[in-house]
Design an enzyme around this catalytic site. Structure first.
Site, short mmCIF file in Angstrom:
data_model
loop_
_atom_site.label_atom_id
_atom_site.label_comp_id
_atom_site.label_asym_id
_atom_site.label_seq_id
_atom_site.Cartn_x
_atom_site.Cartn_y
_atom_site.Cartn_z
CE LYS A 3 -3.89 -2.29 2.31
NZ LYS A 3 -4.75 -2.32 3.52
CG HIS A 31 -4.87 -6.27 -0.49
ND1 HIS A 31 -6.07 -6.40 0.16
CD2 HIS A 31 -4.91 -7.09 -1.57
CE1 HIS A 31 -6.82 -7.27 -0.52
NE2 HIS A 31 -6.15 -7.69 -1.57
NE ARG A 80 -6.35 -12.28 5.11
CZ ARG A 80 -6.92 -11.07 5.10
NH1 ARG A 80 -6.71 -10.22 4.10
NH2 ARG A 80 -7.68 -10.67 6.11
CG ASN A 134 -3.57 -2.45 7.01
OD1 ASN A 134 -3.47 -1.91 5.90
ND2 ASN A 134 -4.59 -3.20 7.34
NE ARG A 145 -2.33 -5.85 6.98
CZ ARG A 145 -3.49 -6.30 6.51
NH1 ARG A 145 -4.15 -7.24 7.18
NH2 ARG A 145 -3.99 -5.85 5.38
CD GLU A 201 -8.70 -9.06 -3.59
OE1 GLU A 201 -7.49 -9.38 -3.40
OE2 GLU A 201 -9.49 -8.83 -2.66
CE1 TYR A 205 -9.48 -3.17 0.55
CE2 TYR A 205 -8.74 -1.10 -0.39
CZ TYR A 205 -8.47 -2.26 0.32
OH TYR A 205 -7.21 -2.51 0.79
CG PHE A 212 -13.11 2.12 7.53
CD1 PHE A 212 -12.54 1.50 6.41
CD2 PHE A 212 -13.85 1.34 8.40
CE1 PHE A 212 -12.71 0.15 6.16
CE2 PHE A 212 -14.04 -0.02 8.16
CZ PHE A 212 -13.46 -0.62 7.03
CB THR A 255 -7.48 -6.31 9.47
OG1 THR A 255 -7.90 -7.40 8.65
CG2 THR A 255 -7.81 -5.00 8.78
N1 LIG Z 1 -11.44 0.08 11.45
C1 LIG Z 1 -10.66 0.46 10.44
N2 LIG Z 1 -10.14 1.69 10.44
C2 LIG Z 1 -9.37 2.11 9.44
N3 LIG Z 1 -9.01 1.37 8.38
C3 LIG Z 1 -9.51 0.14 8.33
C4 LIG Z 1 -10.33 -0.40 9.34
N4 LIG Z 1 -10.66 -1.64 9.03
C5 LIG Z 1 -10.06 -1.87 7.87
N5 LIG Z 1 -9.36 -0.82 7.45
C6 LIG Z 1 -8.62 -0.69 6.23
O1 LIG Z 1 -9.32 -1.31 5.19
C7 LIG Z 1 -8.57 -2.38 4.69
C8 LIG Z 1 -9.47 -3.46 4.26
O2 LIG Z 1 -10.08 -4.02 5.34
P1 LIG Z 1 -10.31 -5.52 5.37
O3 LIG Z 1 -11.40 -5.73 6.35
O4 LIG Z 1 -10.44 -6.06 3.99
O5 LIG Z 1 -8.95 -5.96 6.01
P2 LIG Z 1 -7.88 -6.88 5.39
O6 LIG Z 1 -8.52 -7.90 4.52
O7 LIG Z 1 -7.00 -7.34 6.49
O8 LIG Z 1 -7.06 -5.83 4.52
P3 LIG Z 1 -6.74 -5.88 2.99
O9 LIG Z 1 -8.05 -6.16 2.29
O10 LIG Z 1 -6.20 -4.51 2.72
O11 LIG Z 1 -5.76 -6.99 2.88
C9 LIG Z 1 -7.64 -2.74 5.80
O12 LIG Z 1 -6.48 -3.37 5.39
C10 LIG Z 1 -7.33 -1.40 6.37
O13 LIG Z 1 -6.36 -0.71 5.62
N1 LIG Z 2 -9.98 3.03 9.00
C1 LIG Z 2 -10.40 1.75 8.94
N2 LIG Z 2 -9.94 0.99 7.98
C2 LIG Z 2 -10.37 -0.30 7.93
C3 LIG Z 2 -11.26 -0.87 8.84
N3 LIG Z 2 -11.49 -2.15 8.52
C4 LIG Z 2 -10.78 -2.36 7.46
N4 LIG Z 2 -10.09 -1.27 7.09
C5 LIG Z 2 -9.17 -1.11 6.00
C6 LIG Z 2 -7.83 -1.76 6.34
C7 LIG Z 2 -7.87 -3.04 5.58
O1 LIG Z 2 -6.58 -3.48 5.28
C8 LIG Z 2 -8.70 -2.68 4.40
C9 LIG Z 2 -9.34 -3.84 3.81
O2 LIG Z 2 -10.14 -4.42 4.77
P1 LIG Z 2 -10.21 -5.97 4.86
O3 LIG Z 2 -10.16 -6.51 3.50
O4 LIG Z 2 -11.37 -6.30 5.73
O5 LIG Z 2 -8.91 -6.30 5.69
P2 LIG Z 2 -7.52 -6.90 5.18
O6 LIG Z 2 -7.91 -7.86 4.13
O7 LIG Z 2 -6.74 -5.73 4.71
O8 LIG Z 2 -6.90 -7.53 6.39
O9 LIG Z 2 -9.66 -1.76 4.88
C10 LIG Z 2 -11.72 -0.02 9.89
O10 LIG Z 2 -12.52 -0.44 10.76
N5 LIG Z 2 -11.26 1.27 9.89
MG LIG Z 3 -9.41 -7.49 2.91
#
Ligand SMILES: Nc1ncnc2c1ncn2[C@@H]1O[C@H](COP(=O)(O)OP(=O)(O)OP(=O)(O)O)[C@@H](O)[C@H]1O
Ligand SMILES: Nc1nc2c(ncn2[C@H]2C[C@H](O)[C@@H](COP(=O)(O)OP(=O)(O)O)O2)c(=O)[nH]1
Ligand SMILES: [Mg+2]
Length: 180
Positions: A39, A145, A115, A142, A132, A156, A79, A87, A121
């Protein structure tokens, strides 16, 4: 989804024999692929190499790589499941704040393993030793991705890459389970 021709590299084993390849039809999941993206904060913090290193060390195969300024339209599709989250606007702002390095990694159970490599996350809950858990402190920054399911990964990958941008190649390291 990906090209069917596999680039061959001559592999020399022991006394210099070239070992013939067995079919990998017996090993479903062996060619599993996932999308990983460094990212904008990861790029800014010069963490591209560190992140690639962790996937390479684990034994996964890099089959696609590019740096891009992610278009908002692409991120909206990527997304889509988070569109209703509070958010979401700040997430799009963050993801468009600078270039992203998108990669496709291949290997046995690569989606699940990625993962685990990436960690929770929320970096506060990410185990030390994970990307992370070692390199970030806040959920909104974080650094990386990784797709969270095989189906999600397929979607994706097709969103971020043209099939011609993915290279189907085979190595000859000790992690090469094509030879099992
Ligand atoms: N509560 C949150 N506050 C801020 N950003 C968040 C929050 N939750 C998720 N994100 C952001 O959205 C991303 C996507 O959230 P997601 O739930 O997909 O998490 P993730 O699958 O772990 O992340 P990613 O999809 O980026 O690999 C998160 O990686 C993070 O950058
Ligand atoms: N600010 C914020 N960002 C969030 C939150 N939940 C997820 N994201 C962000 C960080 C994640 O990396 C990103 C993608 O969410 P995700 O696919 O659920 O998580 P992850 O796949 O990145 O782990 O969205 C969130 O609760 N608050
Ligand atoms: Mg995700």
């Amino acid at each position: 989804m990906w090209s069917s021709t596999r680039t061959s590299v001559s592999c020399f084993w022991g006394q210099g024999q070239v070992r013939s390849r067995s079919s990998n039809a017996d090993f479903p999941g062996i060619k599993e692929r996932t999308l990983v993206a460094v990212k904008p904060d990861g790029v800014q913090r010069r963490l591209i190499g560190e992140i690639i290193k962790r996937f390479e060390q684990r034994g996964f195969r890099l089959v696609g790589l590019k740096m891009l300024q992610a278009p908002e339209k692409l991120l909206a599709q990527h997304y889509v499941s988070l569109q209703k989250k509070p958010f979401y606007p700040s997430l799009l702002h963050y993801m468009t704040s600078g270039p992203v390095v998108a990669m496709v990694w291949e290997g046995h159970n690569v989606v699940r393993s990625s993962r685990m490599l990436v960690g929770d996350t929320d970096p506060a809950g990410a185990a030390p030793g994970t990307i992370r858990g070692d390199l970030s402190v806040h959920i909104s920054r974080n650094v990386v991705h990784a797709s969270d399911s095989v189906q999600g990964a397929e979607k994706e990958i097709s969103l971020w890459f043209q099939s011609a941008e993915l290279i189907d190649w085979e190595g000859c390291d000790h992690n090469n389970i094509y030879h099992l």
